[in-house]
Structure formats: structure tokens, C-alpha cells
Design a protein around this motif. Structure first.
Motif, PDB file in Angstrom:
ATOM      1  N   THR A 101       7.103  -6.324 -11.691  1.00 12.80           N
ATOM      2  CA  THR A 101       5.898  -6.979 -11.185  1.00 12.80           C
ATOM      3  C   THR A 101       5.673  -6.679  -9.715  1.00 12.80           C
ATOM      4  N   TRP A 102       6.746  -6.728  -8.930  1.00 15.39           N
ATOM      5  CA  TRP A 102       6.606  -6.631  -7.480  1.00 15.39           C
ATOM      6  C   TRP A 102       6.831  -5.230  -6.921  1.00 15.39           C
ATOM      7  N   PHE A 103       7.514  -4.369  -7.660  1.00 15.94           N
ATOM      8  CA  PHE A 103       7.839  -3.042  -7.132  1.00 15.94           C
ATOM      9  C   PHE A 103       7.443  -1.906  -8.067  1.00 15.94           C
ATOM     10  N   GLY A 104       6.709  -2.207  -9.116  1.00 13.74           N
ATOM     11  CA  GLY A 104       6.281  -1.174 -10.037  1.00 13.74           C
ATOM     12  C   GLY A 104       7.344  -0.888 -11.087  1.00 13.74           C
ATOM     13  N   PRO A 105       7.012  -0.041 -12.041  1.00 15.38           N
ATOM     14  CA  PRO A 105       7.963   0.266 -13.135  1.00 15.38           C
ATOM     15  C   PRO A 105       9.179   1.025 -12.621  1.00 15.38           C
TER      16      PRO A 105
ATOM     17  N   LEU B 141       0.822  -1.200   0.000  1.00 16.15           N
ATOM     18  CA  LEU B 141       0.000   0.000   0.000  1.00 16.15           C
ATOM     19  C   LEU B 141       0.865   1.261   0.000  1.00 16.15           C
ATOM     20  N   GLY B 142       2.016   1.191   0.652  1.00 15.92           N
ATOM     21  CA  GLY B 142       2.909   2.336   0.646  1.00 15.92           C
ATOM     22  C   GLY B 142       3.385   2.679  -0.760  1.00 15.92           C
ATOM     23  N   LEU B 143       3.773   1.652  -1.520  1.00 12.64           N
ATOM     24  CA  LEU B 143       4.231   1.898  -2.889  1.00 12.64           C
ATOM     25  C   LEU B 143       3.105   2.416  -3.769  1.00 12.64           C
TER      26      LEU B 143
ATOM     27  N   ALA C  63       4.313   4.765  -6.839  1.00 14.23           N
ATOM     28  CA  ALA C  63       5.441   4.019  -7.395  1.00 14.23           C
ATOM     29  C   ALA C  63       5.020   2.695  -8.013  1.00 14.23           C
ATOM     30  N   ALA C  64       3.846   2.189  -7.658  1.00 15.52           N
ATOM     31  CA  ALA C  64       3.373   0.897  -8.158  1.00 15.52           C
ATOM     32  C   ALA C  64       1.885   0.994  -8.465  1.00 15.52           C
ATOM     33  N   PRO C  65       1.377   0.172  -9.375  1.00 11.47           N
ATOM     34  CA  PRO C  65      -0.048   0.213  -9.726  1.00 11.47           C
ATOM     35  C   PRO C  65      -0.912  -0.422  -8.646  1.00 11.47           C
TER      36      PRO C  65
END
Length: 510
Positions: free
Chosen positions: A500-504, A325-327, A332-334
Motif C-alpha cells: 500500500t505504502w511502497f508499491g508492489p 513522487l520519487g517512488l 516503483a509505486a502507482p
């Protein structure tokens, strides 16, 4: 507009706030009760199991938690009674904790580690809350007590918490950490199905006319009674179909009647300071997310306290959700990263509800249950069965990717995985970053796998495993901020795994 509104300032809400802060979000915690009200309802001791302790180690919180435990237990031991009285329970608990033998219990059947490798802590919930509140405050988290949320309203772009004084607090996301009677869950419309109560538990701070008349017993004709390690606290459980009016104050007469039914003795309760009721009502939210509203802890799942799993389950929810949720909240992430929260945590809670129901069944009075407990005790004595029950109760059996081609995928990263630098895995995860670990194979060259996380440097760092380190058959591991292995494979798959795990990757300046 707030990044994330957390409704509920108990251990789960406070830990989630810390995790969100590490991930780059700015959470606001709204807690209905004030400090004094929280302390008076924090009865009994809570246990922190092995997986929770391993997770806390990633944030440098093991030492203060263990110190709080020993301060409490040493004080109790100093005041303990003569041998043969209640104080001996304190001495026994001190002994098995110091020897690292306790892994938990299953319906009162002890799960002891003869090798002394267990991680297990016992302390009061209000003390744990103090430690987490101190950490959250030091990190700059805003905590507002006396802020009762009465409604939750969301649209496609925001969610609003409505306070009991009519004020509205808008946010991008909101997480209900407000307990088993969660206002957030009810107002947001989460289905919460399960099984009704079959037992009534009471825990109280009380004074008995003759304390020697009551001793702890898990097996009695009318139920069980437990004298807490905390002086003055006493608990009973009766298998009577569940409590009636849970909101009515617990009285001295009610506790006295319960003690008499459970013990068969004419116990007299002189005075009752405070008390609570609970049951084995077991219910589970069908999903942990509806749009911009999420659930964690008892707001998402409730069950019997027998076995001491509830707090650990909620804290693991917070570890799993916080970095995701922080990302997402910081852009930073979808939002799709949040889908993994329910997918991973819902099955874990479902298994806990199942074993909690089983433990209640094993606590019921009767000759048939007594025989079943004896048989199960023999089964648990078998090494493979002991490992199964211990892993189930202390959380170390959690696997977020069962059947994965590389066994480490979905499992907690080994704390002793040897790295080439001076810092270990726990130290490198401490600030909430992920960790890409490369092996010592052909890619171990400058500009190789080390260059892969460049665009994710604000979220992931790189480390190299020592020669001969066991990566489970993979050449590289991607470890999430909560300590679980997100991906394991060959170096050419690392870039896709990071996205996939941390966004682009972050855009670089032209």
C-alpha cells in the motif's frame, strides 16, 4: 524527458529535489532569479520549528543548520550595543536559544519551555538556501538559475514547462514551488480561494537619521515596528486594508511615512537599500495535484507571516511529497500513492491559515484587543493550553491519521525508540528508505518478520525494537521515509501495508 521538473529554487524546491533524489528520481530545478536577486529579497530571519528540526535530523542536516545559526548570532552578539540598546535583544535571544526554551510564539505571546527541551532555530533564508543547494548539488541535482517558467502544458502522459525564451522542457511530473504568485498554479488552473488582505507589512534595509527614536514594539496605536536582529533591517505592520501596488519599489519616503504613523515620532529615513511589502492575504489551493502537476509551499497556500509558520509548512510539504513522487516517478509505486499528499497536507495548511488569521486579529491596535491578549496570555499559562498552542505552532501536533486504532499511526516516530542494533531510527531513515520495525514478541525469530520486506529491499529495511519498547500497543510499525508511522499492527498485516505504502514488491529473477 525529465523525471520531475521543480519550478522554484527556494528552500522548498531545493529540499524537494533532495528528497526526490533519495527516492531514486532525477529532478531538474528551474529557478527564475539569479543568486544575487534571491539574496536581496531574503530579508529578516526565518524560524525552523521543532517538527522541521526533527525532520532535518533524519537527513543529517541539523548540525549544519544549527552551526549557521550560531555563527550568525555569535557575530551579532560580538557587535552588540551597550546595555539598554538594540543589542540586548540579541543577548536575550542567545540566552533563550542556548537554554532550549523557545517553542515559538502566538501573536507575539511567547511559548517558552521551562524545561529547556525546545528545538528552534533562527537564520536567514538565503543561508538556508545555500545549505540546501550545497546538499542538492552534492547529490547530483541539476539546478538552473535564470530560467523563468511562463506556462505549463500537460497531457495524459507528460507535462511541459515553457520558458520565457520559448524553450520547452518536457517532464513526467512538474511541481510548482514558485511562491505565492505561482505561475504554475495559475497556468495549471488550480482554484485558490481565501480572504483578502487587511494589513500592510514592510521590511527594509534602511539607515535612520536617529536610530534611537525607534524601538521594537508589538503594540502601538498605529501598528507595530520591529528592529530585526540583522543590523539595518527594520519592519512595520499597519492594519490599513493591505498594500496597493505590491510591485512598485519600496521607497525611503514610504518607509519613513509608515514609521511615523506607527511610532508617532518624526522619524527620518536617510537611505533605503532594499525593501519588500507583504500582507495577510490568506488563500489555499483546493487541491495540491492536477494530473501530473503538483504544488508545494507558498504556491499551495499563503497567509500572514506572523507566527513564522510559512517556511516550516512548505518544508513539511516537501518531506511529505518527495518520497511519494520519487517512488512514482521511478515506476516503483502507482500514481495513487500521490493521492495521500493532498489528503494529508491540505488539512494541516487549513489549520495554519486559521491560526494565522487569528494571530492577525490579536495584533490589531485597540483596548479591546489589548484585553483579549491579556486573557489569552492567562489561558496559555495553563499547562494543557500551553501544550495545545506549543504543539500547534511548532508542528509537533501533526497527526495524519486522527482517530486511528493504534495511536502511533499517522504520528512522527519517536526519535528515542530503542532498537537492538547500533543505529537509531534517524540513522536508518537517512538514505530515504522506509523502515519496518518488529517488536520483541513471538515473531522475534530468524526468518520471521525480517523476511517480509525482501521484495521491497530497495525501498524498505528492517529493524527490531528492544524488549519492552513501546510500540503503542502494536507488534510492528512501518515508518515512511519522512518519519511518520504509515501503519501499526500485527505482523500478518505487514505485507499488505508495504504494498500500500511502497508499491508492489520487486520481481525476482526466475
Amino acid at each position: 524527458m525529465e523525471d520531475v521538473i521543480i519550478v522554484g529554487g527556494g528552500p522548498v524546491g531545493l529540499l524537494l529535489a533532495c528528497e526526490l533524489k533519495l527516492a531514486g528520481a532525477d529532478p531538474l530545478v528551474l529557478e527564475a532569479a539569479d543568486g544575487e536577486r534571491r539574496r536581496t529579497r531574503s530579508l529578516g530571519l526565518r524560524s525552523l520549528n521543532a517538527r522541521t528540526m526533527q525532520s532535518l535530523a533524519l537527513r543529517g542536516l541539523v548540525e549544519p543548520v544549527e552551526r549557521a545559526q550560531w555563527d550568525m548570532l555569535d557575530a551579532l552578539a560580538a557587535d552588540r550595543q551597550e546595555p539598554g540598546e538594540a543589542g540586548d535583544v540579541v543577548a536575550l535571544m542567545l540566552e533563550i536559544l542556548r537554554k532550549g526554551q523557545i517553542r515559538g510564539h502566538f501573536a507575539g505571546l511567547p511559548l517558552l519551555d521551562p524545561e529547556g527541551n525546545a528545538q528552534y532555530v533562527m537564520l536567514r533564508q538565503d543561508r538556508l538556501e545555500e545549505l540546501l543547494a550545497e546538499r542538492a548539488t552534492a547529490m547530483g541535482v541539476r539546478i538552473r538559475q535564470g530560467r523563468a517558467v511562463t506556462d505549463v502544458v500537460q497531457d495524459g502522459s507528460s507535462v511541459t514547462a515553457v520558458l520565457d525564451d520559448g524553450r520547452a522542457v518536457p517532464g513526467a511530473y512538474l511541481v510548482g514551488c514558485d511562491g505565492g504568485r505561482s505561475v504554475v498554479r495559475k497556468r495549471a488552473g488550480f482554484a485558490f480561494d481565501g480572504t483578502p488582505p487587511t494589513m500592510t507589512g514592510r521590511t527594509a534595509v534602511a539607515e535612520l537619521a536617529d536610530p534611537s527614536m525607534v524601538t521594537s514594539s508589538l503594540r502601538g496605536p498605529g501598528g507595530l515596528v520591529n528592529l530585526s536582529l540583522v543590523p539595518g533591517e527594520i519592519a512595520t505592520i499597519e492594519f490599513d486594508g493591505g498594500p496597493g501596488d505590491r510591485d512598485a519599489p519600496v521607497t525611503a519616503a514610504e518607509l519613513q511615512d509608515s514609521l511615523r504613523r506607527v511610532t508617532g515620532k518624526d522619524v527620518v529615513v536617510r537611505r533605503l537599500v532594499t525593501g519588500i511589502r507583504y500582507s495577510d492575504n490568506a488563500r489555499h489551493a483546493e487541491s495540491y495535484r492536477k494530473g501530473r502537476v503538483l504544488l508545494a509551499g507558498d504556491a499551495a497556500h499563503v497567509h500572514s507571516p506572523i507566527g513564522g509558520q510559512g517556511l516550516n509548512l512548505g518544508l513539511q510539504d516537501a518531506f511529505n511529497l518527495g518520497w511519494r513522487l520519487g517512488l512514482v516517478a521511478r515506476g516503483a509505486a502507482p500514481q495513487s500513492l500521490l493521492d495521500g499528499y493532498t489528503a494529508e497536507r491540505h488539512p494541516v495548511a487549513a489549520r495554519v491559515l486559521r491560526n494565522a488569521r487569528a494571530q492577525v486579529a490579536l495584533m490589531r491596535p485597540g483596548a479591546q484587543v489589548d484585553a483579549l491578549r491579556e486573557v489569552l496570555g492567562e489561558v496559555i499559562g495553563l499547562p494543557e493550553a500551553w501544550r495545545h498552542f506549543a504543539g500547534m505552532m511548532d508542528g509537533t501536533a501533526i497527526d495524519y491519521a486522527p482517530g486511528a486504532a493504534v495511536p502511533l499511526t499517522g504520528r512522527f516516530v519517536p526519535a528515542d525508540l530503542p532498537l537492538t542494533g547500533p543505529a537509531g531510527v534517524a540513522e536508518l531513515l537517512r538514505d530515504g528508505h522506509g523502515l519496518l520495525i518488529g517488536g520483541s514478541g513471538p515473531d522475534a525469530r530468524p526468518g520471521g518478520l525480517e523476511a517480509v520486506p525482501a521484495g521491497h529491499g530497495d525501498r524498505v529495511r528492517f529493524a527490531r525494537a528492544e524488549t519492552g519498547a513501546d510500540l503503542g500497543g502494536a507488534s510492528a510499525l512501518l515508518v515512511r521515509p519522512d518519519g511518520y508511522v504509515a501503519w501499526a499492527g500485527e505482523p500478518d498485516g505487514a505485507r499488505d501495508a508495504l504494498t500500500t505504502w511502497f508499491g508492489p514488491p520487486a520481481r525476482t529473477a526466475a
